[in-house]
Write an enzyme that holds these catalytic residues in place. Structure first.
Site, PDB file in Angstrom:
ATOM      1  N   ASP A   1       7.297   3.845   2.349  1.00 31.47           N
ATOM      2  CA  ASP A   1       6.062   3.060   2.261  1.00 31.47           C
ATOM      3  C   ASP A   1       6.282   1.689   2.886  1.00 31.47           C
ATOM      4  O   ASP A   1       7.121   1.542   3.772  1.00 31.47           O
ATOM      5  CB  ASP A   1       5.624   2.951   0.795  1.00 31.47           C
ATOM      6  CG  ASP A   1       4.120   3.015   0.627  1.00 31.47           C
ATOM      7  OD1 ASP A   1       3.465   2.025   0.980  1.00 31.47           O
ATOM      8  OD2 ASP A   1       3.604   4.047   0.161  1.00 31.47           O
TER       9      ASP A   1
ATOM     10  N   HIS B   1       1.387  -1.887  -1.447  1.00 36.86           N
ATOM     11  CA  HIS B   1       1.061  -0.492  -1.661  1.00 36.86           C
ATOM     12  C   HIS B   1       2.239   0.272  -2.276  1.00 36.86           C
ATOM     13  O   HIS B   1       2.106   0.982  -3.277  1.00 36.86           O
ATOM     14  CB  HIS B   1       0.666   0.122  -0.313  1.00 36.86           C
ATOM     15  CG  HIS B   1       0.142   1.516  -0.364  1.00 36.86           C
ATOM     16  ND1 HIS B   1       0.927   2.625  -0.107  1.00 36.86           N
ATOM     17  CD2 HIS B   1      -1.100   1.995  -0.620  1.00 36.86           C
ATOM     18  CE1 HIS B   1       0.193   3.718  -0.196  1.00 36.86           C
ATOM     19  NE2 HIS B   1      -1.041   3.367  -0.503  1.00 36.86           N
TER      20      HIS B   1
ATOM     21  N   SER C   1      -3.251   8.292  -2.261  1.00 43.90           N
ATOM     22  CA  SER C   1      -2.017   7.510  -2.352  1.00 43.90           C
ATOM     23  C   SER C   1      -1.434   7.523  -3.752  1.00 43.90           C
ATOM     24  O   SER C   1      -0.213   7.457  -3.922  1.00 43.90           O
ATOM     25  CB  SER C   1      -2.274   6.057  -1.934  1.00 43.90           C
ATOM     26  OG  SER C   1      -2.385   5.942  -0.537  1.00 43.90           O
TER      27      SER C   1
END
Length: 651
Positions: free
Chosen positions: A220, A260, A449
């Site tokens: 990520d 994220h 996600s």
């Protein structure tokens, strides 16, 4: 008013045994989990079966219920110890069933017939043991003594039911808001629409399945490993940063929107039971950050991330992919494609790295997960998102490549509560409205996600229970144990092997507990086999009506798992095409659906898991339709490849 006595010593007619009154005994002796105990029958409680199939204990005059002959197979008598407290922990239900042990060679059918027993079956695991079912709980009382007196009967015992104590409720203060872990109906959700993992965690102070010993790599934009709910699980010796010169420090930049990965990591494996913040799906799995998507990267760099420490990192979570705009068809480059294959062939000592991939968030744009060459690789597990009501979220893409669904946010449901960058940065930034008061956490995370790391966490639980699972075994176990959510959805099909699939949900909603239990004694699939057929004869695609079909006949026996279809099509507007593959068993996979993609031509490989477990033998039919008049095209080449195993399944 005088209360009913707990002991019931009245003469009461027993249903199913004529009109002669017989007393319910004041006390019975019964074997309970290996110990013989004395129980009394409650006079003021009965357990009745509800619409959802569960038994609920409710106040009732037992004497009247028996007299009126309303005790049947959907009703059970309530027992409490003759000496001891009367509570849920000590409560037992007297069922209509009796466990019988017989001498070898005894004719069980003749024995059951003599006693008027019409339903019996072998016990699940004990040889020479059988379960006899009478007509009701109190009928089993009448049957036990005559059964014990029969020739050939070694023993006969009532089968008692008990409510096991639910364990694994962590003491993390935000756990009650994590509906994706334990959905009790909060936020307007449907009870039970969750990851199904709480029941197998066990006591956080003792044994249980919580992911211990399994390392999850978060591919990520970085992971803030100093976060108090991530630090206890984080492995700083195996992280890596391909976006910065400090290669062995995968922390995100707090100033470039790189928050994220920290939230993804928390969903998968935030530390649970530490009286801090939230809990992850695998609350004691190890985490490491693989910082890849915070900057531009090339094919070779992606390949490096896929192969990195593949002997130690069991699972790699990827909550990213190409643009979800409904017009982009992008796949890994040749180096990264080979890296995915190599990692699943050689990772974990040949068992294979588990690659988990977010299916995509482009539903409103008409996107399909099969247009994403990462998510539709046979080497990845494509995960879609399911709302707290058990339905497709507004953004979640469908696709024949999708293997499994996991809970995530929706218009009408709360977001996913997980870790965030500490302090005033991240999703829960200073001034954010409707957020948690603790700014180290957020309740607005979502999308596929957050669905993907749910599956990464479940995979960690599975690998703790059985470290010898191969990458394909993990996929099959997830398919076999998936729950059929949104049962009224007309898209559900049952394929030729008996597995259910839906274009929106894959095999359905993940059952973490079910997957762990099946993994325990799983026999691994045989070596992967592959067979392929191509047809390169050009064929016109009728414009606006009709279809072109192309058969592929396979004669070699194979138990199918993944199927790929590689197409070379010339067409000025590929979004006008519907592309389907039909197996010999009649299972239809819609590989492409009409949508607003005005780009020209198709040179693409589609994938479907909907034929999992079917036989390869027979005719596989490719059908292509152009549903909009005005432009024509040509099918230039088509190749169908079947992946599976020659060996029959032993499980």
């Amino acid at each position: 008013m005088r209360k009913l006595p707990l002991l019931l010593g009245l003469l009461l007619p027993l249903v199913g045994f004529g009109q002669t009154a017989s007393p319910l005994p004041a006390e019975i002796s019964a074997a309970d989990h290996g110990q013989t105990k004395s129980y009394i029958i409650a006079a003021d409680e009965i357990a009745r079966q509800q619409e959802d199939g569960r038994f609920q204990v409710q106040p009732e005059n037992v004497a009247k219920a028996v007299k009126d002959k309303i005790i049947a197979s959907d009703t059970r008598l309530v027992l409490y110890p003759a000496k001891g407290p009367r509570n849920e922990a000590t409560r037992r239900l007297l069922t209509e069933k009796i466990m019988v042990q017989l001498q070898p060679g005894t004719d069980v059918a003749a024995l059951a017939n003599r006693l008027g027993i019409t339903k019996w079956e072998p016990a699940a695991a004990l040889p020479e043991h059988y379960i006899f079912s009478t007509t009701s709980a109190n009928a089993s009382l009448k049957t036990l003594a005559p059964l014990r007196a029969e020739a050939g009967v070694v023993s006969a015992e009532y089968l008692l039911a008990r409510m096991q104590k639910r364990r694994g409720r962590p003491n993390d203060p935000l756990f009650s808001q994590q509906w994706h872990l334990y959905n009790t109906g909060q936020h307007g959700g449907l009870r039970g629409i969750d990851a199904g993992v709480v029941g197998i965690w066990g006591s956080f102070s003792g044994s249980g399945i919580r992911g211990r010993g399994v390392l999850i790599g978060i591919v990520d934009d970085g992971v803030q490993f100093t976060h108090p709910d991530i630090k206890p699980n984080y492995d700083t010796t195996r992280d890596y940063d391909w976006n910065d010169s400090t290669h062995y420090d995968a922390r995100p930049s707090q100033y470039n929107g790189d928050f994220h990965g920290t939230s993804v990591a928390g969903v998968a494996a935030a530390r649970g039971g530490n009286r801090t913040g939230v809990c992850g799906v695998a609350p004691q799995a190890r985490l490491t950050g693989l910082r890849l998507i915070a900057d531009y990267v090339d094919d070779n760099t992606e390949a490096q991330a896929f192969l990195y420490r593949s002997s130690q990192i069991a699972i790699k979570n990827n909550s990213w992919g190409p643009d979800d705009d409904g017009q982009t068809m992008e796949a890994p480059g040749p180096i990264a494609t080979q890296a995915l294959e190599d990692a699943t062939n050689s990772g974990r000592g040949g068992l294979g790295t588990i690659f988990v991939w977010a299916a995509g968030n482009g539903r409103e744009e008409g996107d399909n997960s099969n247009y994403d060459g990462y998510a539709n690789s046979i080497h990845t597990i494509a995960v879609t998102a399911i709302s707290n009501r058990g339905r497709a979220t507004y953004y979640a893409e469908g696709g024949a490549n999708i293997l499994i669904g996991a809970p995530s946010d929706n218009y009408t449901s709360s977001g996913i509560v997980t870790t965030d960058l500490t302090g005033s940065n991240g999703y829960n930034y200073s001034g954010a409205r409707g957020e948690l008061s603790d700014r180290n956490y957020t309740k607005t995370f979502g999308g596929t996600s957050s669905a993907a790391p749910v599956i990464s966490g479940v995979a960690a639980l599975m690998l703790q229970r059985n470290p010898r699972l191969g990458w394909r075994d993990v996929q099959e176990i997830l398919i076999r144990t998936a729950r059929q959510n949104d049962a009224g959805n007309p898209g559900w099909i049952t394929n030729g092997a008996g597995f259910h699939f839906n274009q929106d949900y894959g095999a359905g909603l993940v059952s973490g507990g079910g997957a762990v239990r099946l993994a325990a004694n799983w026999t691994n699939l045989g070596p992967q086999t592959e067979q392929s057929q191509s047809n390169s004869i050009p064929q016109s695609i009728p414009d606006g009506s009709g279809s072109v079909t192309r058969p592929f006949v396979f004669t070699t026996e194979q138990r199918v798992e993944h199927v790929t279809v590689k197409l070379d099509i010339t067409h000025p507007s590929r979004g006008q095409l519907r592309i389907r593959l039909t197996s010999p068993a009649g299972t239809v996979s819609e590989l492409a659906s009409p949508h607003g993609d005005g780009n020209n031509d198709i040179d693409w490989t589609y994938m479907t898991v909907r034929n999992w477990g079917e036989s390869a033998v027979g005719t596989w039919t490719l059908t292509i339709e152009d549903l909009t008049a005005g432009s024509s095209g040509t099918l230039n080449n088509a190749t169908v490849t079947l992946f599976g195993t020659d060996a029959p399944l032993a499980n």
